[in-house]
Design a protein around this motif. Structure first.
Motif, PDB file in Angstrom:
ATOM      1  N   GLU A  16      -8.594 -10.352  -6.648  1.00 37.16           N
ATOM      2  CA  GLU A  16      -9.596  -9.734  -7.523  1.00 37.16           C
ATOM      3  C   GLU A  16     -10.270  -8.579  -6.774  1.00 37.16           C
TER       4      GLU A  16
ATOM      5  N   ASN B 242     -10.682  -9.842  -2.839  1.00 38.08           N
ATOM      6  CA  ASN B 242     -10.759 -11.196  -2.287  1.00 38.08           C
ATOM      7  C   ASN B 242      -9.355 -11.810  -2.222  1.00 38.08           C
ATOM      8  N   PRO B 243      -9.228 -13.004  -1.629  1.00 40.23           N
ATOM      9  CA  PRO B 243      -7.884 -13.569  -1.433  1.00 40.23           C
ATOM     10  C   PRO B 243      -7.114 -13.761  -2.740  1.00 40.23           C
ATOM     11  N   SER B 244      -7.841 -13.994  -3.852  1.00 36.83           N
ATOM     12  CA  SER B 244      -7.118 -14.186  -5.115  1.00 36.83           C
ATOM     13  C   SER B 244      -6.690 -12.850  -5.733  1.00 36.83           C
TER      14      SER B 244
ATOM     15  N   TRP C 166     -11.376  -2.254   6.245  1.00 37.76           N
ATOM     16  CA  TRP C 166     -11.997  -3.364   6.980  1.00 37.76           C
ATOM     17  C   TRP C 166     -11.315  -4.636   6.501  1.00 37.76           C
TER      18      TRP C 166
ATOM     19  N   GLN D 171     -17.239  -9.373  13.780  1.00 40.17           N
ATOM     20  CA  GLN D 171     -18.475  -9.051  13.064  1.00 40.17           C
ATOM     21  C   GLN D 171     -19.420 -10.245  13.153  1.00 40.17           C
TER      22      GLN D 171
ATOM     23  N   THR E  51     -10.825  -8.357   6.870  1.00 45.81           N
ATOM     24  CA  THR E  51     -11.328  -9.594   7.483  1.00 45.81           C
ATOM     25  C   THR E  51     -10.243 -10.669   7.390  1.00 45.81           C
TER      26      THR E  51
ATOM     27  N   SER F 178     -10.474 -11.125   3.401  1.00 40.58           N
ATOM     28  CA  SER F 178     -10.873 -10.152   2.362  1.00 40.58           C
ATOM     29  C   SER F 178     -10.615  -8.751   2.912  1.00 40.58           C
TER      30      SER F 178
ATOM     31  N   MET G 141     -11.915  -4.659   2.620  1.00 35.78           N
ATOM     32  CA  MET G 141     -12.842  -3.669   2.067  1.00 35.78           C
ATOM     33  C   MET G 141     -12.363  -2.276   2.459  1.00 35.78           C
TER      34      MET G 141
ATOM     35  N   PHE H 279     -23.322 -15.492  10.927  1.00 34.22           N
ATOM     36  CA  PHE H 279     -22.032 -15.508  10.205  1.00 34.22           C
ATOM     37  C   PHE H 279     -21.062 -14.639  10.991  1.00 34.22           C
ATOM     38  N   LYS H 280     -20.095 -15.300  11.562  1.00 37.36           N
ATOM     39  CA  LYS H 280     -19.183 -14.566  12.435  1.00 37.36           C
ATOM     40  C   LYS H 280     -17.818 -14.471  11.773  1.00 37.36           C
ATOM     41  N   SER H 281     -17.241 -13.288  11.806  1.00 38.03           N
ATOM     42  CA  SER H 281     -15.891 -13.133  11.233  1.00 38.03           C
ATOM     43  C   SER H 281     -15.094 -12.154  12.096  1.00 38.03           C
TER      44      SER H 281
ATOM     45  N   PRO I 207     -13.403 -16.151   8.899  1.00 37.27           N
ATOM     46  CA  PRO I 207     -12.872 -17.409   8.364  1.00 37.27           C
ATOM     47  C   PRO I 207     -12.309 -17.287   6.943  1.00 37.27           C
ATOM     48  N   PHE I 208     -12.686 -16.180   6.246  1.00 34.03           N
ATOM     49  CA  PHE I 208     -12.178 -16.010   4.878  1.00 34.03           C
ATOM     50  C   PHE I 208     -11.561 -14.622   4.745  1.00 34.03           C
TER      51      PHE I 208
ATOM     52  N   GLN J 189     -13.466  -3.811  -2.837  1.00 40.03           N
ATOM     53  CA  GLN J 189     -13.406  -5.054  -2.078  1.00 40.03           C
ATOM     54  C   GLN J 189     -12.440  -6.000  -2.791  1.00 40.03           C
TER      55      GLN J 189
END
Lengths: 213, 799
Positions: free
Chosen positions: A99, A95-97, A74, A46, A76, A82, A84, A59-61, A79-80, A93
């Motif tokens: 949430e 996140n890594p934690s 989706w 992306q 990802t 996640s 979706m 912003f490349k992922s 670099p981070f 969505q």
């Protein structure tokens, strides 16, 4: 059979073949081909191009994706990380934690439109695409791997305030359609480009995948 | 005797002309009073058909009651029109046709709607949030504040992750001004607040829509204006909606209607039909009776005239005093036909058949005591109702007193002007009343019968004491039927929106009330695990206290802004701009009182923020759908400024309290009447008279227990009214018994019988009503009056 009759029959056959050949790369045939695969998986890259302060930023992922009748996953990785998940009714969505944010697609028209567009394409539901978009379809059948391009322009006033167009392209190798690129152009000319690679198909979701929806 | 001397004094000193002047003063006085009130209120006098106003006002604190009334006023005029069609575009075209036609009507001078909306603008968050830019540092939610306070680095990292995520709500072109993407956070919070605070429909093609089982539903919302909600007008908002929906090109769509105005419209229409039926039945019955008995047009025309004047007087008196009148008062008022005719019947019975009285003045003199005591006893009971903390009872009281008074005055002031019949004076069917030869036997039978009635009623109540209860159930009082009921069910299924209870929060100022509301919202969220959706103000406009906390938290992010910009590929010079922007908004708070809230938010919270009322601030937290209201109620049991309102349950409890209160009024009226009676009658006569209301209550209660009907507010109110009317019969009979001057004793019992028949016909018609409050009131009056008449006959010693 006299000559004129033979000539006439040959002409009819020729026309029919040309017609059938031309029909092989229509929006219908692409969608029908895509919808034959219950589950499509692969990797994505992306690239978000954002116009900020007279310059542009990228912003490349990368990660992996899954398309099926129930929606889209989706995932990802870089670099981070996640995840979706887009279904016809909601978008979540994580996140890594761990949430998770859940949004009803009804209250986020942009995401709702993307969800219904992609599920529309993969389920071969062209009528739902026609209701939401003005459609431009073109095909290049001269190259070794036949390619096709689909340009979608939102009909809905609210959507068109946020999205300028959705460009989708792919190939039609051995009469099997594959989706390769999606470019979403926002009204402010920011773009999000997705390159889809290493695609595989499956007849059904695995147990773990089923749990995601 | 005092009363005889008083009566003689009045009848000897006052002439017909004096009485005529009295009649004119009374009627013209009310007319002038009404005129003054009408013009001073600029014509703002109306018939109220709101179902909720039929019930007493809450016994909550006055200030909370006012807040709740304001809320009811706001939500009570909401109308929902849902267009249903299998094809979305056809549904949308139909909805657009309806919307445009209703809008055209408004543009062309129609005044039915305060607002009407089809298209939804809450789709472009970028535009919306740009108007809140100045306050972005103030609007972080609790979770974000907590995360920043514990680990600002994690919050910053999540922002970068969001920038790289596949889809964001907002475009990323504000990153240099907002490196922590707090506007994206705020947008997400607003989206979830919007989605959990209202109907479960999403925006599709610019309209609110949802799909269920292959059918598309599109919502048109409207708020009726006062004129539009007026049920007195045939062209009100609801009628306009029906007219437009029935006439537009609908592409095979159907319409689903929902909202209190549709119910009020329906109940008002059926109430109006009932008024016509009851009036017609009562009038036809009265005319037939008068025609058969008197064989002369004079009593008929005069009695009908008297009724008409009474009802007009009662109508204008009630409107002048209360400025509005509930439709139920009017329904009840029509039953006055039966009561008003009583006085006329007594007069015309003597006018047509009493050869011993040779002029109208003599008839008045003969009837004066009985009629005066009858009106006094009725007025005392009705006046008592004036003290009830419930407007409907007060209206009924004024309506009844003024109507009966008008009828009484017409009888004693106007009728004596009517010349007596020139031909033979006779009343047909008089011979059905025959004097009893064996008076001792009659006395014995009477005593046994009265005792039996007491024993029967007390015994029945004792046997069925388990069924004897004073309990109100509002769900039984008004039941939706037919299309209205089906539409209601379907609307709840489609919208998942059916608020039945809510919290009212009170505070000294905007900040105070919002702080309290935020605490309540936390309790609801933690109790329901965020599964209960609700509309609240603080989800959109946090308290100043919260906004300060949000800014404090953001200061921690400023400390790591250099690193964040670096991670996003910007140079550190942007940090200074960010700090300057943050400092420039110091002391700026999003506040409703300051008027800094954009209109799209004020529209969203129009039912949640009540604002300042009598020096205090109020907000409402309204859950969309509640399964267990007791659990929610328990959340605020220790709160002084948060009130849980469950309208139906609260009103039923309030009605129970009021029903008990009416019983106390009954006891008060009972004692007062006994004192008054003692002034005019002997101990024995007074006890005889006063035993009748007691028998009425016992007999009605006994019959209700047999048929397992709760004694509830409207039936008990009916009993009070019977008290006023039921004493009349025994008073007439005792007056007849006391009068030694007349030889003809059968006329008075005959007139009383006619009174009973006409009154019971009109109240009996009420008992046939499909409207439960009217039905129950009519039933108790019917039973009560029958008991009063039968016991009077057994008490009678005049024949």
């Amino acid at each position: 059979m006299n000559l004129s009759k033979k000539l006439f029959m040959s002409f009819v056959l020729l026309c029919t073949s040309i017609f059938l050949f031309a029909q092989s790369l229509t929006l219908n045939s692409v969608c029908n081909s895509l919808s034959k695969n219950a589950v499509t998986k692969g990797n994505f890259t992306q690239t978000k191009m954002v116009n900020i302060a007279k310059s542009s930023r990228e912003f490349k992922s990368t990660g992996n994706f899954l398309f099926c009748e129930k929606g889209i996953v989706w995932n990802t990785e870089k670099p981070f990380p996640s995840t979706m998940i887009i279904s016809p009714t909601k978008i979540s969505q994580t996140n890594p934690s761990g949430e998770t944010t859940i949004i009803s697609s009804g209250n986020n028209p942009t995401l709702g439109l993307i969800s219904s567009t992609l599920t529309g394409i993969f389920s071969g539901d062209i009528s739902s695409l026609e209701k939401n978009f003005n459609i431009e379809f073109s095909a290049d059948e001269n190259s070794a791997t036949k390619s096709w391009k689909l340009n979608l322009f939102p009909k809905d006033e609210n959507f068109s305030k946020a999205i300028d167009s959705i460009f989708i392209s792919g190939n039609f190798k051995e009469n099997v359609a594959e989706l390769e690129n999606i470019i979403l152009t926002e009204k402010n000319k920011n773009t999000i480009k997705y390159i889809l690679e290493n695609q595989t198909v499956a007849k059904e979701l695995t147990e773990d995948e089923e749990k995601l929806f | 005797m005092k009363k005889n001397s008083f009566s003689q004094l009045i009848n000897s000193k006052l002439t017909n002309v004096h009485f005529l002047i009295l009649w004119i003063i009374f009627h013209v006085g009310f007319l002038i009073f009404f005129g003054i009130v009408y013009f001073s209120n600029k014509g703002n006098i109306f018939i109220d058909a709101d179902l909720f106003n039929m019930f007493p006002k809450s016994f909550n604190e006055e200030s909370v009651r006012i807040a709740d009334e304001k809320l009811t006023e706001i939500t009570g005029q909401n109308v929902f029109i849902i267009v249903a069609n299998d094809d979305f575009q056809n549904a949308k075209k139909t909805a657009e046709n309806v919307y445009e036609k209703l809008l055209d009507d408004q543009i062309n001078g129609g005044k039915n709607f305060d607002s009407i909306s089809l298209y939804q603008e809450f789709g472009n968050f970028a535009e919306i949030l740009s108007s809140l830019k100045k306050y972005k540092y103030n609007l972080l939610d609790d979770d974000s504040i907590n995360l920043i306070n514990s680990s600002p680095e994690t919050f910053a990292q999540n922002a970068i992750m969001t920038a790289y995520s596949p889809f964001t709500v907002l475009p990323l072109d504000n990153l240099e001004e907002d490196p922590f993407m707090i506007q994206e956070k705020i947008a997400n919070n607003y989206i979830s607040a919007v989605s959990s605070s209202g109907i479960a429909m999403g925006i599709k093609d610019g309209v609110l829509a949802t799909e269920k089982d292959g059918t598309w539903f599109i919502l048109i919302r409207g708020i009726l204006s006062k004129e539009g909600a007026s049920l007195a007008s045939k062209d009100n908002g609801v009628a306009k909606i029906y007219e437009v929906c029935n006439s537009v090109e609908n592409y095979g769509s159907r319409f689903i209607y929902s909202g209190t105005p549709f119910n009020s419209h329906e109940s008002s229409n059926s109430a109006m039909k009932e008024i016509s039926t009851i009036s017609t039945v009562s009038l036809v019955a009265v005319i037939l009776i008068l025609l058969f008995v008197f064989s002369s047009p004079v009593p008929i025309l005069c009695s009908l005239g008297s009724i008409l004047i009474s009802i007009i007087t009662a109508f204008i008196a009630t409107l002048a005093i209360f400025h509005k009148m509930h439709i139920l008062t009017l329904v009840f008022g029509t039953s006055l036909i039966g009561s008003c005719i009583d006085y006329s019947l007594h007069y015309f019975t003597h006018w047509a058949g009493n050869k011993e009285l040779s002029s109208g003045k003599e008839i008045r003199k003969h009837l004066f005591n009985g009629l005066s005591l009858a009106i006094i006893s009725s007025a005392v009971c009705y006046i008592i109702l004036m003290f009830a903390p419930f407007n409907l009872l007060k209206q009924m009281s004024v309506f009844s007193i003024s109507g009966l008074m008008s009828s009484f005055l017409t009888t004693i002031c106007i009728y004596p002007f009517i010349p007596l019949p020139q031909n033979k004076r006779e009343v047909k069917f008089l011979n059905i009343i025959k004097p009893v030869k064996n008076k001792t036997k009659k006395k014995l039978v009477g005593r046994i019968a009265i005792t039996a009635m007491f024993v029967f009623s007390v015994g029945t109540i004792f046997i069925f004491h388990n069924r004897f209860s004073i309990k109100n159930n509002l769900y039984k009082l008004y039941t939706m039927e037919g299309k209205l009921l089906e539409d209601r069910k379907e609307t709840v299924e489609i919208t998942k929106y059916n608020p039945t209870c809510w919290f009212i929060i009170r505070g000294n100022n905007e900040n105070d009330v919002l702080v309290k509301e935020e605490n309540l919202c936390k309790k609801i969220d933690s109790h329901s695990d965020k599964k209960i959706g609700y509309i609240s103000t603080s989800k959109f406009i946090p308290s100043q206290e919260h906004q300060k906390k949000s800014r404090e938290a953001f200061k921690k992010l400023l400390n790591i802004a250099d690193l964040q910009y670096e991670a996003l590929g910007f140079d550190s010079s942007y940090t200074e701009n960010l700090k300057k922007d943050f400092e420039s908004t110091e002391g700026e708070f999003l506040s409703l009182t300051d008027g800094s809230v954009p209109s799209f938010i004020t529209n969203l919270i129009s039912t949640a923020y009540l604002g300042e009322l009598n020096g205090q601030f109020y907000t409402v937290v309204m859950p969309n759908l509640v399964e267990n209201s007791d659990e929610l109620k328990s959340l605020v049991k220790d709160e002084n400024d948060i009130f849980f309102i469950n309208k139906m349950s609260d009103m039923a409890q309030d009605l129970d309290k009021l029903t008990n209160m009416v019983f106390i009024f009954f006891a008060g009226a009972y004692i007062l009447m006994f004192v008054i009676l003692k002034l005019f009658f002997t101990w024995k006569q007074s006890l005889k008279i006063i035993s009748i209301p007691l028998l009425i209550v016992l007999m009605t209660s006994a019959i209700f227990t047999i048929f397992n009907i709760n004694l509830e507010f409207f039936s008990v109110t009916g009993l009070i009214l019977v008290f006023g009317l039921g004493l009349d019969y025994i008073i007439y009979m005792i007056e007849n018994e006391k009068d030694k001057t007349l030889k003809t004793k059968t006329l008075e019992p005959f007139a009383t019988l006619l009174s009973f028949i006409t009154t019971v016909i009109s109240f009996g018609a009420l008992a046939l009503s499909s409207f439960q409050p009217v039905h129950l009131m009519g039933l108790s009056i019917f039973i009560g009056l029958t008991t009063a008449y039968i016991s009077t006959m057994f008490y009678d010693r005049s024949l």
